[in-house]
Design a protein around this motif. Structure first.
Motif: not given
Lengths: 325, 325
Positions: B15-28
């Motif tokens: 996480v520390g090495a990343a700048d742009r982070i996408a968080l995705v969760t499940h449908k419904a």
């Protein structure tokens, strides 16, 4: 208002000076009445006191799994303690046939309670209306006195907390209560078993009563209600008093501000169970019909047929649900 | 199996090495999907990351009060993160139209999940089947990384915990979870409001669906079940997916070991929701019909008419309920 350390010290000084201690809880006992009674009883036995536990009514079946439940006395005959501790009882009369013992001038009485209506009848009154339950208060007492929890004590106290808060669902649940519940589980109290056996459990016959009663459920102007005619209860074979807590289910409906169940247990009169969301007041409605209770949970017995009683009570409930809060 | 400190260290290194982070969760999405998504999203923003949160379906109304709920994207178009964290999703397909992004070889993917069926599709898989919820796991992550809670983050995470445990009523509630919930309340999460707005609340139309479905409720050999035909759902005007959680109510019946709701959302196939008391296993039954889930909470979609599907599934449920435990 939390109870101050000096008051707990005084409590333990009085307990320490006594040998024979009688613990008494209120009649028609609920989970907190029994849980606080047995939990404190076990803890005092552990420190070498001669303890008796007592209640006007028998321990209800669903609490008979609790350690010590089979030793609860129902009669004051022959009881002559050095010290009597009244639990979860706002006044001596709530203990039924133990009121005489409490009022006896020869016996020192302590009151441990969370009801704001406590009359302060004890030599020392450990009353905390902000406590979720008297069982939580017993836990405070044990921690103030430096007594260790064990699995039996923790199970009794967590049962009281769970039943008085509907398993942490009431508005008075604090962070500190959750931390205490965590410590009770760490001491061995089986949370899931306690919940599954008490607040999260209904019998199949109750489900069938609900099913029948829900066929006629109505929601108008923020008031949700259902009726349980005598014939309905008879056809199902439902012989318990009470509405099977249907009124709790009704109040869980998001659109409802006030919930009512009208049930006929005997011909000619109707039992009315009322519940309100925070901000509304059903005690005032119950009082109009000779009943009473708490602001958010009240009831009355009203003469008449189901149709007549619904027609009389409903307008007052709708007026309450219309109030600006 | 708790996740080891070294694994969390590796998580925070990535996480520390990343700048742009996408968080995705499940449908419904349920409360845990949204709560873990928004809670982790807020925490990562707080430490200066450029974060987007995403879900195939819109945030359900009852979770729109959560901070950040209005910023959840529904399309992967134009998203090119350094790092993608999939939450509460046992396999890429659970995220719907974000599966392509997860499977893309250019993007590093972490999986944070509590489903035992997690396929391990991430570069790093932080999977703890003993966690009550992915939101609890996010709290573990924040504590392992030394990140402070605030009211917004705590509200999201407590919502996930409350919804996945039916407010502490499931068998996987540990002492440590209660202590964490206490800390979330201490950080400002409003427990009563969360419970009243989610697990303790049903809509009137759900109550009417329950009422209709309960007319046909049956209890045999420890199995309780009800059916929701397409016509029933249509007649009431019930258009949501799901059974309205009727299966939870059924499992609260003391005599039941296993509960099932059979519902028809489309002609020709039946959605089967299964729940079991501890000691029984409905995941194995669900798998027989091509479904899946947890041991105590599982489901399947089975082709056929209601009568046919009930006739096929019921014998397996009865066999399960007969097992000695």
């Amino acid at each position: 208002m939390r109870i101050r350390k000096q008051i707990w010290d005084e409590f333990w000084r009085l307990v320490g000076a006594a040998d024979r201690i009688a613990l008494v809880t209120h009649k028609a006992p609920d989970g907190d009445a029994i849980g606080s009674l047995l939990g404190l009883g076990l803890a005092l036995k552990r420190i070498g006191k001669r303890v008796i536990t007592a209640c006007h009514d028998p321990v209800p079946d669903k609490f008979r799994f609790l350690p010590g439940a089979s030793e609860v006395l129902q009669s004051p005959d022959g009881i002559a303690p050095d010290l009597l501790i009244a639990l979860d009882s706002s006044e001596p009369a709530r203990t039924g046939r133990f009121a005489g013992l409490i009022n006896s001038p020869e016996i020192d009485v302590l009151s441990l309670d969370h009801h704001p209506t406590n009359t302060g009848f004890g030599l020392l009154n450990l009353v905390d209306p902000d406590a979720s339950s008297t069982s939580e208060l017993v836990m405070d007492a044990l921690e103030a006195g430096g007594l260790a929890l064990d699995e039996s004590i923790a199970t009794c106290l967590l049962t009281g907390i769970v039943t008085d808060t509907q398993a942490f669902r009431t508005p008075n649940v604090t962070p500190s209560l959750l931390l205490k519940a965590g410590r009770l589980m760490n001491a061995g109290a089986p949370l899931y078993k306690i919940i599954a056996g008490t607040v999260a459990s209904i019998s199949y016959i109750v489900l069938r009563l609900w099913s029948e009663a829900l066929r006629g459920v109505r929601l108008e102007d923020g008031v949700i209600w259902a009726v349980e005619p005598l014939e309905m209860r008879k056809a199902i074979g439902y012989e318990e008093p009470g509405d099977g807590h249907l009124v709790h289910l009704l109040l869980s409906v998001a659109e409802a501000k006030v919930a009512a169940v009208f049930r006929m247990e005997r011909a000619g009169e109707v039992e009315v169970s009322l519940r309100a969301r925070p901000g509304y007041n059903v005690a005032s409605v119950a009082r109009e019909f000779g009943g009473g209770g708490h602001i958010l949970a009240a009831g009355a017995t009203v003469p008449g047929s189901l149709d007549e009683v619904v027609a009389r009570v409903l307008p007052l409930l709708k007026a309450e649900a219309r109030r600006e809060i």
